[in-house]
Write a protein that holds these residues in place. Structure first.
Motif, PDB file in Angstrom:
ATOM      1  N   ARG A   3       0.837  -1.192   0.000  1.00 17.20           N
ATOM      2  CA  ARG A   3       0.000   0.000   0.000  1.00 17.20           C
ATOM      3  C   ARG A   3       0.878   1.250   0.000  1.00 17.20           C
ATOM      4  O   ARG A   3       0.449   2.317  -0.421  1.00 17.20           O
ATOM      5  CB  ARG A   3      -0.916  -0.019   1.222  1.00 17.20           C
ATOM      6  CG  ARG A   3      -1.906   1.143   1.305  1.00 17.20           C
ATOM      7  CD  ARG A   3      -2.730   1.013   2.582  1.00 17.20           C
ATOM      8  NE  ARG A   3      -3.497   2.210   2.857  1.00 17.20           N
ATOM      9  CZ  ARG A   3      -4.760   2.405   2.518  1.00 17.20           C
ATOM     10  NH1 ARG A   3      -5.386   1.474   1.841  1.00 17.20           N
ATOM     11  NH2 ARG A   3      -5.384   3.524   2.839  1.00 17.20           N
ATOM     12  N   ARG A   4       2.109   1.097   0.474  1.00 14.46           N
ATOM     13  CA  ARG A   4       3.015   2.241   0.591  1.00 14.46           C
ATOM     14  C   ARG A   4       3.221   2.951  -0.735  1.00 14.46           C
ATOM     15  O   ARG A   4       3.397   4.176  -0.778  1.00 14.46           O
ATOM     16  CB  ARG A   4       4.365   1.743   1.133  1.00 14.46           C
ATOM     17  CG  ARG A   4       5.362   2.856   1.431  1.00 14.46           C
ATOM     18  CD  ARG A   4       6.638   2.285   2.014  1.00 14.46           C
ATOM     19  NE  ARG A   4       7.709   2.193   1.030  1.00 14.46           N
ATOM     20  CZ  ARG A   4       8.934   1.780   1.295  1.00 14.46           C
ATOM     21  NH1 ARG A   4       9.250   1.387   2.530  1.00 14.46           N
ATOM     22  NH2 ARG A   4       9.861   1.757   0.351  1.00 14.46           N
ATOM     23  N   ALA A   5       3.187   2.199  -1.836  1.00 14.08           N
ATOM     24  CA  ALA A   5       3.466   2.777  -3.150  1.00 14.08           C
ATOM     25  C   ALA A   5       2.252   3.468  -3.760  1.00 14.08           C
ATOM     26  O   ALA A   5       2.382   4.112  -4.803  1.00 14.08           O
ATOM     27  CB  ALA A   5       3.957   1.684  -4.102  1.00 14.08           C
ATOM     28  N   GLN A   6       1.093   3.339  -3.134  1.00  8.85           N
ATOM     29  CA  GLN A   6      -0.122   3.853  -3.759  1.00  8.85           C
ATOM     30  C   GLN A   6      -0.311   5.351  -3.531  1.00  8.85           C
ATOM     31  O   GLN A   6       0.188   5.925  -2.574  1.00  8.85           O
ATOM     32  CB  GLN A   6      -1.348   3.101  -3.248  1.00  8.85           C
ATOM     33  CG  GLN A   6      -1.394   1.660  -3.718  1.00  8.85           C
ATOM     34  CD  GLN A   6      -2.812   1.116  -3.732  1.00  8.85           C
ATOM     35  OE1 GLN A   6      -3.667   1.498  -2.945  1.00  8.85           O
ATOM     36  NE2 GLN A   6      -3.067   0.202  -4.648  1.00  8.85           N
ATOM     37  N   SER A   7      -1.060   5.946  -4.454  1.00  5.66           N
ATOM     38  CA  SER A   7      -1.351   7.377  -4.386  1.00  5.66           C
ATOM     39  C   SER A   7      -2.807   7.621  -4.763  1.00  5.66           C
ATOM     40  O   SER A   7      -3.364   6.932  -5.625  1.00  5.66           O
ATOM     41  CB  SER A   7      -0.437   8.158  -5.336  1.00  5.66           C
ATOM     42  OG  SER A   7      -0.805   9.529  -5.363  1.00  5.66           O
ATOM     43  N   ARG A   8      -3.405   8.609  -4.138  1.00  4.01           N
ATOM     44  CA  ARG A   8      -4.759   9.023  -4.511  1.00  4.01           C
ATOM     45  C   ARG A   8      -4.745   9.866  -5.780  1.00  4.01           C
ATOM     46  O   ARG A   8      -5.775  10.010  -6.438  1.00  4.01           O
ATOM     47  CB  ARG A   8      -5.378   9.827  -3.382  1.00  4.01           C
ATOM     48  CG  ARG A   8      -5.672   9.010  -2.126  1.00  4.01           C
ATOM     49  CD  ARG A   8      -5.797   9.904  -0.906  1.00  4.01           C
ATOM     50  NE  ARG A   8      -6.818  10.917  -1.099  1.00  4.01           N
ATOM     51  CZ  ARG A   8      -6.826  12.097  -0.488  1.00  4.01           C
ATOM     52  NH1 ARG A   8      -5.836  12.423   0.344  1.00  4.01           N
ATOM     53  NH2 ARG A   8      -7.783  12.956  -0.712  1.00  4.01           N
ATOM     54  N   ALA A   9      -3.601  10.424  -6.099  1.00  2.00           N
ATOM     55  CA  ALA A   9      -3.471  11.232  -7.314  1.00  2.00           C
ATOM     56  C   ALA A   9      -3.215  10.312  -8.505  1.00  2.00           C
ATOM     57  O   ALA A   9      -2.321   9.465  -8.451  1.00  2.00           O
ATOM     58  CB  ALA A   9      -2.331  12.234  -7.162  1.00  2.00           C
ATOM     59  N   ASP A  10      -4.005  10.501  -9.562  1.00  2.00           N
ATOM     60  CA  ASP A  10      -3.866   9.648 -10.749  1.00  2.00           C
ATOM     61  C   ASP A  10      -3.834   8.181 -10.335  1.00  2.00           C
ATOM     62  O   ASP A  10      -2.926   7.418 -10.685  1.00  2.00           O
ATOM     63  CB  ASP A  10      -2.594  10.025 -11.512  1.00  2.00           C
ATOM     64  CG  ASP A  10      -2.567   9.459 -12.930  1.00  2.00           C
ATOM     65  OD1 ASP A  10      -3.635   9.065 -13.422  1.00  2.00           O
ATOM     66  OD2 ASP A  10      -1.480   9.412 -13.527  1.00  2.00           O
ATOM     67  N   ALA A  11      -4.865   7.773  -9.584  1.00  2.00           N
ATOM     68  CA  ALA A  11      -4.902   6.433  -8.976  1.00  2.00           C
ATOM     69  C   ALA A  11      -4.688   5.288  -9.964  1.00  2.00           C
ATOM     70  O   ALA A  11      -4.070   4.280  -9.599  1.00  2.00           O
ATOM     71  CB  ALA A  11      -6.214   6.244  -8.212  1.00  2.00           C
TER      72      ALA A  11
END
Length: 574
Positions: free
Chosen positions: A274-282
């Motif tokens: 999950r650490r690599a995930q982003s809400r921006a440009d999901a």
């Protein structure tokens, strides 16, 4: 041509291309302080620990012998989801279910889960209640059931309970084909730790389990045979491959140290982080998850637990779930990553990095042991301090864009509104971190200002297209709308774009001529903020005196600069 002359010819060509820059510029350094050379040759594989064959000691080349089958896909299901979801996942290609729950199912629910599961395997993420959940589900007739109880990271929540005594009782009871225990090194990664910390923590945790359970009558070999190691990959897929190989290599050394002959191979459950995930440009998370899955598969994980690209968002989608599962199936069954044992074996780089990570992880384990073992190290905060230092270094690299998060810290999706985030899950003793969150906070601040604008002021003086493109992407990262003007007519620019930040773009020579006067002119005309694209250099003091708000350049603290600019815009709009 001999290897030496080939290397010499290569170096000459490289030095020519560097145009006077030192060769060391090409040598990177990993988070574990391991030098990463630009070229690896057969000499780099000399003197390494013998690798053996896949499925045999020292397990570096894999825990499974050739022909024993590929990794297992375990689809992620949350306890609050309908039981039908289990049946859907298994019917769509998954062989197992990773069930996350913090509650114990009643008899009816346990039977419904058993019916939906059929012959599939079930892995529990039950936290402090893992043993109670396991008991309820095993009573419903599920045979391939892994409790994955972690007495170190997630001991029982009942006061006065001896976690290791309960772990020993679970191992002695047997009764299912799954793994009773687990050590959770994935939490180290999610908290910002690097590979050596993950490996060291896993080894120290296994050593602690062996010691504690032996005191309750469980043989060391039996403890190892029923314990799974949870790891994550991370988006550096080559390092992920080496990390899994290094863990197994160091595990073999650990079994020798504790006197276990003919040890069982380590059983690794690999998670997409999950650490690599982003809400921006999901949707870009999908690409990151694919890299992680590739690393886990080639590195030899026994089970891989996917993660949907929108897992970080409050609202999950069927598309995200389907894409996560299908990625693993396509890589395994159509790209045949599961058909070849240790496909990265023999790569000079992978072999060298495997050795160095194994040694670094072993040294971390020894440090933990000197601190009294993993339980004592966690209690004193010593291990957490090292993880925190690694996290701070990671965040510093992300803030300076030494590590780029595509769609978040660069190449932003214009006009995107960030969706709400889902709750972060704590991994035992570790609090998770998502580096993208520092950029998300900036983006949300910009959204609150209703289309803040950055105006690039082209001062001329030569070809500055690269600097202009850098500035445009820099401010778009912060959620600003970017426009451009040309010349030095400060009053006209401010009149056309009231409330904007004006970003000076020109050559260093042109800055020396007009940057200070232009800064004063823009602010005198009513500009709320003025920034410079590039390093101010010798005129920095004069620019600051003139009122310069910030400077955007390679290596700067990007969120800090953007926050200063947005604060100035907000102050000017009151």
């Amino acid at each position: 041509m001999s290897e030496l002359s080939s290397e010499e010819a290569w170096r000459r060509a490289v030095l020519s291309g560097l145009k006077g820059a030192p060769f060391e510029k090409l040598v990177a350094t990993s988070a574990e302080a391991i030098p990463i050379e630009p070229l690896y040759l057969p000499k780099d594989a000399v003197g390494l620990t013998p690798r053996g064959e896949p499925g045999a000691l020292p397990f570096a080349r894999g825990a499974r012998p050739p022909g024993s089958g590929p990794f297992m896909v375990a689809a992620r299901v949350e306890a609050h989801e309908p039981v039908e979801r289990i049946r859907e996942e298994l019917a769509s290609g998954a062989e197992a279910i990773w069930l996350s729950t913090d509650g114990v199912p009643n008899e009816a629910m346990a039977k419904a889960i058993a019916v939906a599961l059929g012959d599939g395997a079930l892995f529990l993420d039950g936290g402090t209640r893992a043993l109670a959940v396991h008991e309820a589900l095993s009573s419903a007739g599920i045979s391939s059931l892994s409790a994955l109880f972690d007495p170190i990271g997630s001991p029982p929540d009942a006061p006065g309970t001896d976690a290791f005594a309960r772990a020993a009782a679970r191992v002695k009871a047997g009764g299912s084909k799954g793994r009773a225990l687990s050590v959770d090194a994935a939490g180290v990664h999610e908290a910002g730790g690097h590979a050596a910390l993950e490996i060291g923590f896993a080894l120290a945790s296994l050593a602690e389990l062996v010691r504690r359970l032996e005191g309750h009558g469980v043989a060391p070999k039996d403890t190892l045979a029923t314990t799974a190691v949870r790891l994550t990959a991370g988006t550096l897929h080559l390092e992920a491959i080496a990390k899994l190989r290094a863990l197994r290599l160091a595990y073999a050394k650990l079994t020798t140290a504790i006197g276990v002959s003919d040890p069982p191979p380590p059983f690794v459950v690999g998670h997409v982080s999950r650490r690599a995930q982003s809400r921006a440009d999901a949707p870009t998370n999908f690409l990151r998850a694919t890299l992680e899955t590739f690393g886990l598969a080639v590195g030899g994980a026994d089970v891989i637990v996917p993660r949907a690209f929108d897992d970080v968002l409050e609202a999950h989608s069927d598309l995200g779930r389907r894409a996560a599962r299908s990625t693993e199936l396509v890589l395994r069954d159509e790209s045949h990553l599961g058909a070849v044992a240790d496909p990265a074996g023999g790569s000079y780089f992978i072999e060298a990095l495997t050795e160095k990570l194994a040694r670094s992880g072993w040294e971390e384990m020894r440090t933990i042991e000197r601190e009294g073992g993993v339980v004592a190290s966690l209690a004193s905060g010593a291990f957490a301090t090292r993880v925190s230092r690694a996290k701070d270094a990671l965040l510093a690299d992300v803030r300076k864009r030494k590590r780029v998060l595509v769609g978040t810290s660069d190449f932003a999706a214009l006009g995107e509104k960030l969706a709400p985030a889902s709750a972060e899950a704590v991994h035992g003793a570790f609090s998770p971190v998502r580096p993208a969150s520092v950029y998300e906070a900036v983006r949300e601040r910009a959204a609150a200002l209703k289309s803040p604008t950055a105006v690039l002021v082209r001062l001329g003086g030569g070809d500055v297209r690269a600097r202009e493109e850098f500035a445009q992407r820099f401010f778009e990262t912060g959620g600003l709308v970017v426009r451009a003007v040309e010349g030095t007519d400060a009053p006209a620019f401010v009149g056309a774009y009231p409330g904007a930040v004006f970003v000076l773009v020109g050559t260093d020579e042109r800055y020396a001529e007009v940057a200070v006067s232009m800064t004063r002119g823009l602010l005198a005309a009513g500009a709320t903020a003025v920034a410079l694209a590039g390093k101010p250099g010798e005129i920095e003091a004069d620019l600051r005196t003139a009122g310069l708000t910030a400077a955007a350049f390679v290596g700067c603290d990007v969120p800090a600069v953007l926050t200063d600019v947005l604060s100035a815009i907000a102050g000017g709009s009151r």
